[in-house]
Design a protein around this motif. Sequence first.
Motif, short mmCIF file in Angstrom:
data_model
loop_
_atom_site.label_atom_id
_atom_site.label_comp_id
_atom_site.label_asym_id
_atom_site.label_seq_id
_atom_site.Cartn_x
_atom_site.Cartn_y
_atom_site.Cartn_z
N HIS A 14 81.88 30.82 75.64
CA HIS A 14 80.95 31.85 75.17
C HIS A 14 81.66 33.18 74.97
O HIS A 14 81.43 33.88 73.97
N LEU A 15 82.52 33.56 75.88
CA LEU A 15 83.27 34.82 75.78
C LEU A 15 84.12 34.83 74.51
O LEU A 15 84.10 35.79 73.75
N ILE A 16 84.84 33.76 74.28
CA ILE A 16 85.72 33.68 73.11
C ILE A 16 84.90 33.69 71.83
O ILE A 16 85.22 34.40 70.86
N GLN A 17 83.80 32.93 71.79
CA GLN A 17 82.96 32.89 70.60
C GLN A 17 82.28 34.23 70.35
O GLN A 17 82.14 34.66 69.20
N SER A 18 81.87 34.92 71.42
CA SER A 18 81.21 36.22 71.27
C SER A 18 82.16 37.23 70.64
O SER A 18 81.77 38.00 69.76
N GLN A 19 83.40 37.24 71.10
CA GLN A 19 84.37 38.18 70.52
C GLN A 19 84.59 37.87 69.04
O GLN A 19 84.59 38.76 68.21
N LYS A 20 84.74 36.60 68.71
CA LYS A 20 84.95 36.22 67.30
C LYS A 20 83.73 36.59 66.46
O LYS A 20 83.86 37.10 65.34
N ASN A 21 82.53 36.34 66.98
CA ASN A 21 81.31 36.69 66.24
C ASN A 21 81.24 38.18 65.97
O ASN A 21 80.86 38.60 64.87
N LEU A 22 81.58 39.01 66.96
CA LEU A 22 81.58 40.46 66.74
C LEU A 22 82.62 40.86 65.71
O LEU A 22 82.36 41.70 64.85
N GLU A 23 83.80 40.27 65.79
CA GLU A 23 84.84 40.58 64.81
C GLU A 23 84.39 40.20 63.40
O GLU A 23 84.58 40.97 62.45
N ASP A 24 83.79 39.02 63.25
CA ASP A 24 83.33 38.57 61.94
C ASP A 24 82.19 39.43 61.41
O ASP A 24 82.13 39.72 60.21
N ALA A 25 81.30 39.86 62.27
CA ALA A 25 80.11 40.60 61.84
C ALA A 25 80.41 42.05 61.49
O ALA A 25 79.68 42.66 60.70
N ARG A 26 81.48 42.59 62.00
CA ARG A 26 81.72 44.02 61.78
C ARG A 26 81.99 44.35 60.32
O ARG A 26 81.82 45.50 59.91
N GLU B 73 80.25 43.03 57.91
CA GLU B 73 78.99 42.87 57.19
C GLU B 73 77.89 43.80 57.70
O GLU B 73 76.95 44.09 56.97
N LEU B 74 78.00 44.24 58.94
CA LEU B 74 76.93 45.05 59.54
C LEU B 74 77.46 46.42 59.93
O LEU B 74 78.64 46.59 60.22
N ASP B 75 76.56 47.39 59.98
CA ASP B 75 76.96 48.72 60.38
C ASP B 75 77.21 48.75 61.90
O ASP B 75 76.67 47.92 62.64
N PRO B 76 78.03 49.70 62.36
CA PRO B 76 78.38 49.75 63.78
C PRO B 76 77.19 49.85 64.73
O PRO B 76 77.18 49.24 65.79
N ALA B 77 76.16 50.60 64.35
CA ALA B 77 75.00 50.75 65.23
C ALA B 77 74.30 49.42 65.46
O ALA B 77 73.86 49.13 66.57
N THR B 78 74.22 48.61 64.42
CA THR B 78 73.59 47.29 64.56
C THR B 78 74.42 46.40 65.47
O THR B 78 73.90 45.75 66.37
N ASP C 205 78.56 43.85 78.80
CA ASP C 205 79.44 44.49 79.77
C ASP C 205 80.87 43.97 79.67
O ASP C 205 81.79 44.57 80.20
N VAL C 206 81.05 42.85 78.99
CA VAL C 206 82.38 42.24 78.90
C VAL C 206 83.04 42.49 77.54
O VAL C 206 84.19 42.88 77.47
N VAL C 207 82.31 42.26 76.48
CA VAL C 207 82.86 42.42 75.14
C VAL C 207 82.02 43.45 74.39
O VAL C 207 80.80 43.36 74.35
N ALA C 208 82.71 44.43 73.78
CA ALA C 208 81.97 45.46 73.08
C ALA C 208 82.75 45.92 71.85
O ALA C 208 83.97 45.96 71.86
N LEU C 209 82.03 46.25 70.82
CA LEU C 209 82.62 46.84 69.63
C LEU C 209 82.50 48.35 69.78
O LEU C 209 81.44 48.87 70.14
N ARG C 210 83.58 49.04 69.52
CA ARG C 210 83.54 50.49 69.62
C ARG C 210 84.08 51.10 68.33
O ARG C 210 85.14 50.72 67.85
#
Length: 87
Positions: free
Chosen positions: A46-58, A60-65, A72-77
Amino acid sequence: MGSTKRTTIRLSDERQRLIDQAKGIVADGPDDDPPTSDVIDAALTHLIQSQKNLEDARDELDPATIQQFNTDVVALRYRTRIESRWR
């Protein structure tokens, strides 16, 4: 034949509480008691997939979304990188 690394994890009360909570997520039903190794495998996946999903989505989506999905573990900044806040 390859060797298997074995590690004994000391479980504090808090860590045991988190594992028990995660077992409820991983379990197939209310009577299922998955082994801790399955829970750890699921958490790592889940941790690895969550990071990849955030990387892929950035792209297509604005940072606020995207920041709505930070944990608490993975965050986009600042839309520039994904960082782990775990350690």
